[in-house]
Motif scaffolding. Structure first.
Motif, PDB file in Angstrom:
ATOM      1  N   HIS A  40      85.401   4.090 -34.863  1.00  0.00           N
ATOM      2  CA  HIS A  40      85.824   3.434 -36.095  1.00  0.00           C
ATOM      3  C   HIS A  40      87.137   4.077 -36.553  1.00  0.00           C
ATOM      4  O   HIS A  40      87.218   5.289 -36.719  1.00  0.00           O
ATOM      5  CB  HIS A  40      84.749   3.601 -37.172  1.00  0.00           C
ATOM      6  N   THR A  41      88.188   3.204 -36.732  1.00  0.00           N
ATOM      7  CA  THR A  41      89.522   3.708 -37.079  1.00  0.00           C
ATOM      8  C   THR A  41      89.810   3.465 -38.539  1.00  0.00           C
ATOM      9  O   THR A  41      89.548   2.366 -39.050  1.00  0.00           O
ATOM     10  CB  THR A  41      90.597   3.019 -36.228  1.00  0.00           C
ATOM     11  N   THR A  42      90.368   4.505 -39.188  1.00  0.00           N
ATOM     12  CA  THR A  42      90.760   4.361 -40.587  1.00  0.00           C
ATOM     13  C   THR A  42      92.277   4.368 -40.657  1.00  0.00           C
ATOM     14  O   THR A  42      92.941   5.273 -40.147  1.00  0.00           O
ATOM     15  CB  THR A  42      90.211   5.526 -41.439  1.00  0.00           C
ATOM     16  N   SER A  44      95.778   4.364 -42.815  1.00  0.00           N
ATOM     17  CA  SER A  44      96.256   4.898 -44.101  1.00  0.00           C
ATOM     18  C   SER A  44      96.819   3.820 -45.003  1.00  0.00           C
ATOM     19  O   SER A  44      96.880   3.995 -46.231  1.00  0.00           O
ATOM     20  CB  SER A  44      97.319   5.991 -43.845  1.00  0.00           C
ATOM     21  N   ASN A  47      93.938  -0.615 -47.751  1.00  0.00           N
ATOM     22  CA  ASN A  47      93.090  -0.312 -48.902  1.00  0.00           C
ATOM     23  C   ASN A  47      91.673  -0.829 -48.632  1.00  0.00           C
ATOM     24  O   ASN A  47      91.482  -2.012 -48.353  1.00  0.00           O
ATOM     25  CB  ASN A  47      93.660  -0.972 -50.151  1.00  0.00           C
ATOM     26  N   PRO A  48      90.666   0.057 -48.683  1.00  0.00           N
ATOM     27  CA  PRO A  48      89.284  -0.405 -48.421  1.00  0.00           C
ATOM     28  C   PRO A  48      88.860  -1.556 -49.329  1.00  0.00           C
ATOM     29  O   PRO A  48      87.969  -2.338 -48.977  1.00  0.00           O
ATOM     30  CB  PRO A  48      88.448   0.845 -48.679  1.00  0.00           C
ATOM     31  N   ALA A  53      90.216  -6.103 -45.495  1.00  0.00           N
ATOM     32  CA  ALA A  53      89.875  -4.832 -44.851  1.00  0.00           C
ATOM     33  C   ALA A  53      88.709  -4.949 -43.878  1.00  0.00           C
ATOM     34  O   ALA A  53      88.792  -4.456 -42.732  1.00  0.00           O
ATOM     35  CB  ALA A  53      89.594  -3.774 -45.917  1.00  0.00           C
ATOM     36  N   GLN A  57      89.076  -4.370 -39.663  1.00  0.00           N
ATOM     37  CA  GLN A  57      88.303  -3.413 -38.881  1.00  0.00           C
ATOM     38  C   GLN A  57      87.586  -4.098 -37.722  1.00  0.00           C
ATOM     39  O   GLN A  57      87.544  -3.615 -36.591  1.00  0.00           O
ATOM     40  CB  GLN A  57      87.297  -2.687 -39.776  1.00  0.00           C
ATOM     41  N   ASP A  70      98.175   5.760 -37.236  1.00  0.00           N
ATOM     42  CA  ASP A  70      97.227   5.656 -38.345  1.00  0.00           C
ATOM     43  C   ASP A  70      97.633   4.552 -39.313  1.00  0.00           C
ATOM     44  O   ASP A  70      97.108   4.450 -40.413  1.00  0.00           O
ATOM     45  CB  ASP A  70      97.115   6.992 -39.082  1.00  0.00           C
TER      46      ASP A  70
END
Length: 989
Positions: A40-42, A44, A47-48, A53, A57, A70
């Motif tokens: 799982h990639t986050t 930067s 915004n969640p 979003a 993902q 990132d």
């Protein structure tokens, strides 16, 4: 999508599509090679809380797009070339090969294009119609893709369809170019876009593309799955079937079903059900047959505790079924209760095996021997019929198998307290035994029988009236359309039906009235007024429906419709004339054959054929000691007609006749109703062969039997002489036993009884009561009746309220008086104008009832009904008269008239009527004129054919003509009662 067969794609959708997309689709930017994101990639810069979003993902996880380290750069635009590469790789991963050998290349992406993969992708997508390019034949791979272009690409790539039952709600659809508007609406209908303003001319960002792609892919995958149309458990609860709308591959797996369909148990997803319950369920696919997949599992009844509740609901893909856990019930008899004086019901808590309670259900219907016992407590010595014996009773099991209705046999009926036992040999339908049962019930039947239905049978032209309970006596009064009709012979006490021949017109609704039926406890029926529709007549040929032996020398022919004949003899003669009986190749002489209509068949369809070629018991055809013989019955073509005029066809059938060699058996013994004889009842009609073979003892002491003893059908009435003075004596208190020696009686076939012992009953004179009773009879005068009481009564005998006629109060003006000073006989005289049925001098039946009359000791008469004769005493009135043409008078009355009572000449006309024109009264003169008259229903038509020297011309020419019926008028109604005199009407012209 046109590039792949739908049936193939449907199965792929749930098994490989997701995996292939994840491993085969290239990233949009900055990616090298095909890769799925296992971790799982986050990012930067995502915004969640951003609406895109979750889909960013998912798109990254599936490898549809990648990030830049990132960063994802969600608001950068996606180019047309990038979209083409993503879609072409996905199409290739689906296992599809697209032939582009004849596909025109885009001008700006030629075969020499630096990116060979993009060149191939552009051809594939052009061949499939996903990208079509500009008017200049350019692909514009480096240009950002617009939202309206993206709509077309998504619809074509994922095969999204126009949903007719869903409305698109985009407010700015007109901003899009016309070619794009339908594509945008399809996106809206399928939920790929959910905004009100689509902004079709704006470019698609990386974030928007992620959402577009994930939503379109989801719709695509869901559309490829076969829809579930039904889920159904089997009765045993260890299997269920799932029906799909398309065929399912035979190698389908349980995992595929669970992964691709919402499966819930009692509303709980399978994924949330405890693992131990799933393991205990042992669910697996046992069979795949076309569109049906069958799953086997542990019996749900064994898992009822783990699953909880009284049932389990299984839902697969929106379809569901419920299995109710089997409740283990210990078999038992729940209750016993009487429903009337003839019937008692035994209620079981679970379905009964019919063969363990009834012998030959539907034919014999007797109770299985030694299974039921019924005893009156105490037994009646004076009324043997009250001592109901289960061996004589019959039974009917309800459709659900839980209620057994027991009907007392023959003349037996219930009144008082009884004990009933049920043996432990009764079984459930699954073979479990009911425990033995014993109970008591009390019968005090005060409920009158009612009519439950009236039906018309076309085949026999009969109307059948069905009552709510068995009857001891048939209705005494039956009328159709207000006119008396006679019941078809054959009523037997215990029947619930009576029938009569229809007299109404086919295709009409007929009224039906019945009165006077009595149940076994003496309750008189509730008077019935109803109706029945008379169906159209049959036109089919008359046929024989059955032929079977019914007695040693008798076979019964049953036709499908009633046989024509004004009387039973006419019908019998028609059948006999058509019949030939052949035995051993020889035609039996017609004189040795008799045909008799079966009296108990109220439909007039059954005829008994008796062979009497010799004396009983061989009857001339049981040859050389043989007890069976083949006999052929032949009916000639066209010799018999049914009631509708249809003739019979040829009939030829052979029956194996078996000789009756069984002697009579005793059914019961008891005292006669008045206690004067000891009655022995046999199972068939008998003759007394040796009266001395009846050995009677009272309390062990022999009693002489006198020669005045008699037999009536199957009942032998023994006249006793206990003191041996050759004088008959009534029965006295004590226990009586009867021994019937061999040869005491014989049946109609000369079979004699064998030795019969063990017959006893106890008699008590206290059981004989002397209540106030009444008898009813007709008097000599018309519409006059007598009610004779067993002893003197009070003035209650003169109270009109204590009497009814056909269930209604006596007519106003009825005269009631005592016949003599002894006050035991009451005379009832109906007033004039109170009866309008029944031919004068002959009459018809009605039911007179009496109740609440009291004797001097205060005893109240038992409610009693009997038949009386009533006849018309109501005059018919002239209603109107009219002049038709110059010479015809039409007189209309309020009742039908009797043909033959019309005037035949001028003299009779003026005797019956005073006809006045203006001030001139019709005068026949010397009666030289002539008239023609006729009666049609309630109309009299008189035509002056020649006026002679009468003044008819003057009378008819007057402005006003009146007609007055004269006293002593000779015209009668159709009950032969006189027409009213003194009635005047004005003639209409």
């Amino acid at each position: 999508m046109a590039y792949q067969p739908k049936s193939y794609r449907k199965f792929l959708a749930g098994t490989v599509t997701t995996a292939l997309v994840a491993s085969a689709v290239a990233p949009v930017a900055g990616a090298e090679g095909l890769q799925a994101q296992d971790n799982h990639t986050t990012f930067s810069d995502v915004n969640p809380a951003d609406v895109h979003a979750p889909n960013i993902q998912k798109a990254v996880d599936l490898g549809l797009v990648n990030g830049y380290g990132d960063e994802f750069r969600p608001y950068n635009n996606v180019t047309r070339g990038q979209v083409a590469l993503i879609l072409s790789r996905w199409i290739e991963s689906e296992g599809t090969t697209v032939d582009t050998s004849d596909t025109e290349e885009f001008a700006d992406v030629p075969s020499s294009y630096y990116d060979e993969e993009l060149y191939e992708a552009s051809l594939v997508l052009r061949e499939l119609g996903i990208f079509t390019g500009t008017e200049e034949n350019n692909f514009n791979p480096n240009s950002p893709i617009s939202r309206q272009a993206m709509a077309k690409v998504l619809v074509e790539a994922f095969g999204l369809e126009d949903l007719e039952d869903v409305d698109a709600t985009v407010t700015d659809i007109e901003d899009a170019q016309e070619w794009a508007q339908d594509y945008i609406n399809i996106l809206v209908e399928n939920g790929v876009t959910v905004v009100d303003e689509y902004r079709p001319l704006e470019y698609v960002t990386r974030a928007q593309f992620s959402t577009f792609a994930i939503r379109a892919l989801t719709v695509y995958e869901e559309s490829l799955l076969p829809a579930v149309t039904s889920v159904e458990f089997n009765a045993e609860g260890d299997m269920f079937t799932v029906e799909f709308d398309e065929e399912i591959p035979e190698d389908v797996t349980l995992e595929w079903v669970l992964e691709n369909y919402d499966v819930e148990v009692n509303g709980t997803p399978v994924s949330e059900i405890p693992e131990e319950v799933l393991e205990a369920l042992a669910l697996e696919i046992s069979n795949v047959d076309g569109m049906t997949v069958t799953f086997s599992h542990t019996d749900l009844d064994d898992l009822s505790d783990a699953l909880g509740g009284e049932s389990v609901e299984l839902s697969v893909g929106g379809a569901s079924d419920v299995y109710t856990f089997e409740v283990i019930v210990e078999p038992m008899v729940e209750s016993v209760m009487a429903v009337n004086a003839k019937q008692v019901v035994v209620n079981f808590n679970t379905a009964v095996d019919e063969d363990t309670v009834i012998v030959d259900a539907g034919t014999d219907n007797s109770l299985v021997a030694d299974t039921f016992s019924i005893s009156r407590v105490p037994a009646s010595a004076t009324t043997p019929a009250l001592n109901v014996d289960a061996d004589n009773a019959t039974g009917v099991l309800s459709e659900d198998g839980k209620t057994l209705t027991i009907t007392a046999g023959g003349a037996e009926y219930f009144d008082g307290t009884y004990s009933l036992t049920v043996a432990d040999t009764v079984e459930t339908v699954s073979g479990d035994e009911f425990p033995a049962f014993s109970s008591t019930f009390t019968v005090d039947d005060t409920t009158a029988p009612t009519v439950s239905s009236v039906d018309y049978e076309v085949a026999t032209n009969t109307v059948t009236v069905t009552y709510s309970e068995p009857l001891e006596a048939a209705p005494t009064t039956v009328r159709q359309n207000g006119q008396p009709v006679s019941l078809i012979a054959g009523f037997t006490p215990g029947d619930t039906e009576v029938s009569f021949l229809n007299t109404a017109t086919s295709g009409t609704t007929s009224t039906v009235y019945t009165a006077g039926a009595v149940d076994y406890n003496g309750n008189n029926q509730t008077l019935f007024n109803g109706n029945v529709f008379i169906d159209q007549a049959s036109t089919e040929a008359l046929t024989v429906t059955s032929l079977a032996q019914v007695d040693s020398n008798v076979a019964r022919l049953v036709f499908d419709k009633a046989v024509a004949g004004a009387t039973a003899n006419d019908a019998e003669a028609a059948v006999a004339a058509a019949l030939s009986v052949i035995e051993d190749g020889n035609v039996i002489d017609d004189l040795d054959i008799s045909v008799t209509r079966v009296a108990t068949d109220t439909t007039n369809r059954s005829f008994d054929v008796s062979i009497n070629a010799g004396a009983a018991p061989a009857y001339g055809f049981y040859d050389n000691g043989s007890t069976t013989e083949d006999v052929t019955f032949l009916l000639a073509d066209g010799e018999i007609e049914d009631i509708f005029g249809n003739e019979n066809g040829v009939f030829n059938r052979t029956v194996t006749m078996t000789q009756d060699l069984t002697g009579p058996e005793v059914v019961s013994i008891g005292a006669s109703t008045d206690g004067t004889t000891l009655d022995v009842t046999f199972d068939e009609d008998v003759t007394i062969e040796d009266l001395s073979a009846f050995v009677v003892r009272q309390d062990g002491v022999n009693i002489d039997v006198l020669a005045s003893s008699s037999v009536d059908d199957n009942v032998v009435s023994l006249v006793l002489d206990p003191d041996s003075d050759t004088v008959a004596d009534d029965l006295t208190d004590g226990t009586y036993s009867v021994r019937v020696e061999e040869g005491a009686v014989a049946d109609v076939h000369t079979n004699e009884n064998e030795l019969i012992t063990g017959l006893t009953f106890t008699y008590s004179e206290d059981d004989v009561a002397s209540p106030l009773t009444a008898t009813i009879a007709d008097e000599a005068a018309a519409n006059t009746f007598s009610v004779t009481f067993s002893e003197e009564v009070t003035n209650s005998g003169l109270n009109a309220a204590n009497y009814t006629l056909d269930g209604a109060a006596l007519p106003a003006g009825t005269d009631i008086y005592f016949a003599t000073a002894a006050r035991e006989e009451v005379i009832i005289e109906l007033p004039e104008d109170s009866v309008n049925i029944g031919v004068v001098g002959t009459g018809t039946t009605a039911v007179l009832g009496v109740k609440n009359v009291v004797d001097l000791d205060g005893d109240v008469v038992s409610e009693f009904y009997d038949t009386v004769t009533i006849e018309d005493n109501t005059s018919s009135d002239l209603l109107s008269a009219s002049l038709v043409g110059n010479n015809t008078l039409v007189f209309t009355f309020d009742e039908a008239l009797e043909e033959g009572t019309e005037p035949t000449d001028f003299d009779e006309l003026v005797e019956d009527f005073t006809i006045t024109g203006g001030s001139t009264v019709l005068d026949e003169g010397t009666n030289t004129g002539t008239i023609a008259s006729s009666i049609d229903g309630n109309q009299l038509v008189v035509t002056v054919t020649s006026e002679g020297d009468s003044n008819w011309s003057t009378v008819r020419s007057a402005n006003t003509i009146t007609v007055l019926t004269n006293d002593g008028i000779t015209i009668q109604d159709d009950n032969e009662y006189e027409v009213s005199g003194g009635v005047q009407v004005t003639v209409s012209k």
